[in-house]
Design an enzyme around this catalytic site. Structure first.
Site, mmCIF file in Angstrom:
data_model
loop_
_atom_site.group_PDB
_atom_site.id
_atom_site.type_symbol
_atom_site.label_atom_id
_atom_site.label_comp_id
_atom_site.label_asym_id
_atom_site.label_seq_id
_atom_site.Cartn_x
_atom_site.Cartn_y
_atom_site.Cartn_z
ATOM 1 N N LYS A 22 2.129 -5.711 -11.319
ATOM 2 C CA LYS A 22 2.478 -4.641 -10.374
ATOM 3 C C LYS A 22 3.395 -5.168 -9.272
ATOM 4 C CE LYS A 22 0.131 -3.032 -6.290
ATOM 5 N NZ LYS A 22 0.889 -1.949 -5.679
ATOM 6 N N ARG A 93 4.133 1.457 0.280
ATOM 7 C CA ARG A 93 5.082 0.761 1.136
ATOM 8 C C ARG A 93 6.160 0.030 0.333
ATOM 9 N NH1 ARG A 93 4.092 -1.880 5.093
ATOM 10 N NH2 ARG A 93 5.564 -3.574 4.925
ATOM 11 N N CYS A 117 -1.486 0.728 1.194
ATOM 12 C CA CYS A 117 -2.818 0.324 1.647
ATOM 13 C C CYS A 117 -2.843 0.145 3.162
ATOM 14 C CB CYS A 117 -3.224 -0.997 0.991
ATOM 15 S SG CYS A 117 -3.573 -0.873 -0.762
ATOM 16 N N ARG A 122 1.476 -4.651 8.949
ATOM 17 C CA ARG A 122 2.425 -4.971 7.888
ATOM 18 C C ARG A 122 3.851 -4.550 8.254
ATOM 19 N NH1 ARG A 122 -0.406 -3.235 2.265
ATOM 20 N NH2 ARG A 122 0.905 -4.872 1.437
ATOM 21 N N ILE A 124 7.988 -4.339 8.948
ATOM 22 C CA ILE A 124 9.146 -4.680 8.115
ATOM 23 C C ILE A 124 10.252 -5.319 8.952
ATOM 24 C CG2 ILE A 124 8.643 -2.904 6.393
ATOM 25 C CD1 ILE A 124 10.892 -1.221 7.702
ATOM 26 N N ASP A 306 -4.384 -11.213 -2.075
ATOM 27 C CA ASP A 306 -4.766 -10.132 -2.980
ATOM 28 C C ASP A 306 -5.996 -10.462 -3.818
ATOM 29 O OD1 ASP A 306 -2.875 -8.362 -2.129
ATOM 30 O OD2 ASP A 306 -1.544 -8.567 -3.856
ATOM 31 N N VAL A 328 -3.079 -14.004 6.195
ATOM 32 C CA VAL A 328 -1.850 -13.302 5.803
ATOM 33 C C VAL A 328 -1.779 -11.916 6.421
ATOM 34 C CG1 VAL A 328 -0.485 -12.455 3.856
ATOM 35 C CG2 VAL A 328 -1.727 -14.629 3.659
#
EC number: 2.5.1.7
Length: 434
Positions: A22, A93, A117, A122, A124, A306, A328
Site C-alpha cells: 500500500k 493524506r 488516519c 503530520r 506537509i 506502522d 515518528v
C-alpha cells in the site's frame, strides 16, 4: 456498520500470501501523472479503498485509469487539471502526493489539505520546503495549499529536517522534470522509496541513490509510460508474523521480502520467536513463552511506526515489563484505551507505553482508531477469552485485503458481519470455522 467478530484460542497454521505494498503503490500511482506520453501499467496492485481513492483523484485530474485484476493502467497524456478537491483528499493524506507531479507537469498544483488516519499533526511543511527550493511559490489558505512556478522548476540542493517518506517521494517526483540536478539530503530510506525510484527510472527519469540518505535526481525533458510491479507489503507481512507469534502458531508468509523485515525480525527473535527465511518467503513459529523487550520506532532501517500497534498486542502476551517509545508520530497511542477495554495492564507515559505481562485478555467491543490499530485489535482478539468485536472497519480496509478471510484460512474463528445480522448467536459464530 460492519464488525469483525473473533473468538480467541486457536493456534494459526498454514500459508498466507501478502499483497503489493500500500505504501508503495499510492505514490507510484500519483507519479504516473508525470508521463505525458504512453500508458503506465502497474501490476501487483492491492485491492484497497485507498487505491480506489487515489484512482479517483487521478480521474478528476483528467487521467484515464482502469483498475482490474490487480493491475492499474494509467494514461495521463491529456492536459491535466491542477486541483485535487477536498472530497478525495479528506479520505486519504497520500492524495497530497499528486502535488509534486502536477507542479512538474503543469507548473501549478492546488490541493485540499490532507486527511487520512488521525495520527498527530503530520504536517506537509517539508514537501513545501522542497518545492520552494526548486523555485515554486507556495500559498496556504482556505483549506487549500497551492504551489506554482513561473517557467519551470529548477534543480536544487534540499536538506530535509526529518527523513519524511512523503516529502522524499513528492520532491523526488517533482525533481524528475526540473531543469538541472536536485540533491535531496537526509532523505527517507524506506523500501517504498526505492520502488518509486525504480518506477520513475523506468519512465525515463534519472534518479540515483534511493535507499540512501542522499538522492540525486537529474532532470529530464519528458517521461514516458512504463510497466512496473509493486513490491510486497512489508507491513502486512509483519502483521502476519505477529499473528503466528501471538498464537504460538506456524505460518509461512509467501511473497515477503526478508531484507525489508530486518528490524521486525530482530525484535521478534529477541522475544523468542523462530523466524526462518525460505525461498517462498518467511516462516514464523511462535514460542510457548514470549520474552518482554523494549522497542523504539525510528525511520527506516529502524523499527517501523506502522508496526507499533501490532507489536503492542504481541508484547501484552510477553512475560515481564515491555516498553514501546514512539518517535515518528505524535498521538499514535489512541488504541491503548481499547486494549484497556480488553483488560490489558498498559499505561502511557509521555511518548512511551509500558506493558506488564503476560495478560489474560478478555473479549470486548472495541473501535479501531486508525489502520494499524484495527489489525492490532484483531490480533489481540486471537488470544482473548471469549468474543472480541472490532468496529470502524473503514480503517482496516484502507490497508488490508480480506484480512479476516486470510486469518480464517489459517484457522482463526473469525467473521465479518453487518450490524443488521449482529444478533447472530455466539454459538453460530464459534461454529463458523469449527
Amino acid at each position: 456498520m460492519e464488525k469483525i467478530i473473533v473468538r480467541g484460542g486457536k493456534r494459526l497454521n498454514g500459508t498466507v500470501r501478502v499483497e503489493g505494498a500500500k505504501n508503495a503503490v499510492l505514490p507510484i500511482i500519483a507519479a504516473a501523472l508525470l508521463a505525458s506520453d504512453g500508458k503506465n501499467v502497474l501490476s501487483e496492485v492491492p485491492v484497497l479503498s485507498d487505491v480506489y481513492t487515489i484512482n479517483e483523484v487521478l480521474r478528476h485530474l483528467n487521467a484515464e485509469v482502469v483498475f482490474e485484476n490487480n493491475q492499474v493502467t494509467i494514461d495521463a497524456s491529456k492536459e491535466l487539471n491542477i486541483e485535487a478537491p477536498f472530497e478525495y483528499v479528506r479520505k486519504m493524506r497520500a492524495s497530497v502526493q499528486v502535488m509534486g507531479p502536477l507542479l512538474a507537469r503543469n507548473g501549478r498544483a492546488r490541493i485540499a489539505l490532507p486527511g487520512g488516519c488521525a495520527i498527530g499533526s503530520r504536517p506537509i511543511d517539508q514537501h513545501l520546503k522542497g518545492f520552494e527550493a526548486m523555485g515554486a511559490k507556495v500559498q496556504v489558505g482556505n483549506g487549500f495549499v497551492e504551489a506554482y512556478v513561473e517557467g519551470e522548476l529548477k534543480g536544487a540542493k534540499i536538506y530535509l529536517d526529518f527523513p519524511s517518506v512523503g516529502a522524499t517521494e513528492n520532491i523526488m517526483s517533482a525533481a524528475t522534470l526540473a531543469k538541472g540536478t536536485t540533491i535531496l539530503e537526509n532523505a527517507a530510506k524506506e523500501p517504498e522509496i526505492v520502488d518509486l525510484a525504480n518506477f520513475l527510472n523506468a519512465m525515463g527519469a534519472k534518479v540515483r541513490g534511493a535507499g540512501t540518505g542522499t538522492i540525486r535526481i537529474e532532470g529530464v525533458d519528458k517521461l514516458y509510460g512504463a510497466n512496473h510491479s509493486i513490491i510486497p507489503d512489508r507491513i502486512e507481512a509483519g502483521t502476519f508474523m505477529v499473528a503466528a507469534a501471538i498464537t504460538g502458531g506456524d505460518i509461512l508468509i509467501e511473497n515477503a521480502v526478508p531484507e525489508h523485515l530486518r528490524s521486525i525480525t530482530a525484535k521478534m527473535e529477541e522475544m523468542g520467536v523462530k523466524i526462518i527465511e525460505e525461498n517462498e518467503g518467511v516462516r514464523v513459529i511462535g514460542p510457548d513463552k514470549l520474552k518482554a523487550v523494549d522497542i523504539k520506532t525510528m525511520p527506516h532501517p529502524g523499527f517501523p511506526t506502522d508496526m507499533q500497534s501490532q507489536m503492542m498486542a504481541l508484547l501484552l502476551q510477553a512475560d515481564g515489563t515491555s516498553m514501546i517509545t514512539e518517535t515518528v508520530f505524535e498521538n499514535r497511542f489512541m488504541h491503548v484505551e481499547e486494549f484497556r477495554r480488553m483488560n490489558a495492564d498498559i499505561k502511557i507515559e509521555g511518548r512511551s507505553v509500558i506493558m506488564n505481562g503476560p495478560n489474560s485478555l478478555q473479549g470486548a467491543e472495541v473501535g479501531a482508531t486508525d489502520l494499524r490499530a484495527a489489525a492490532a485489535l484483531i490480533l489481540a482478539g486471537l488470544v482473548s477469552e471469549g468474543y472480541t468485536r472490532v468496529t470502524e472497519l473503514k480503517h482496516l480496509d484502507r490497508g488490508y485485503v480480506d484480512f479476516h478471510k486470510k486469518l480464517a484460512a489459517l484457522g482463526a474463528t473469525i467473521e465479518r458481519v453487518n450490524e443488521k445480522v449482529e444478533e447472530v448467536k455466539e454459538q453460530e459464530v464459534s461454529d463458523l470455522h469449527a
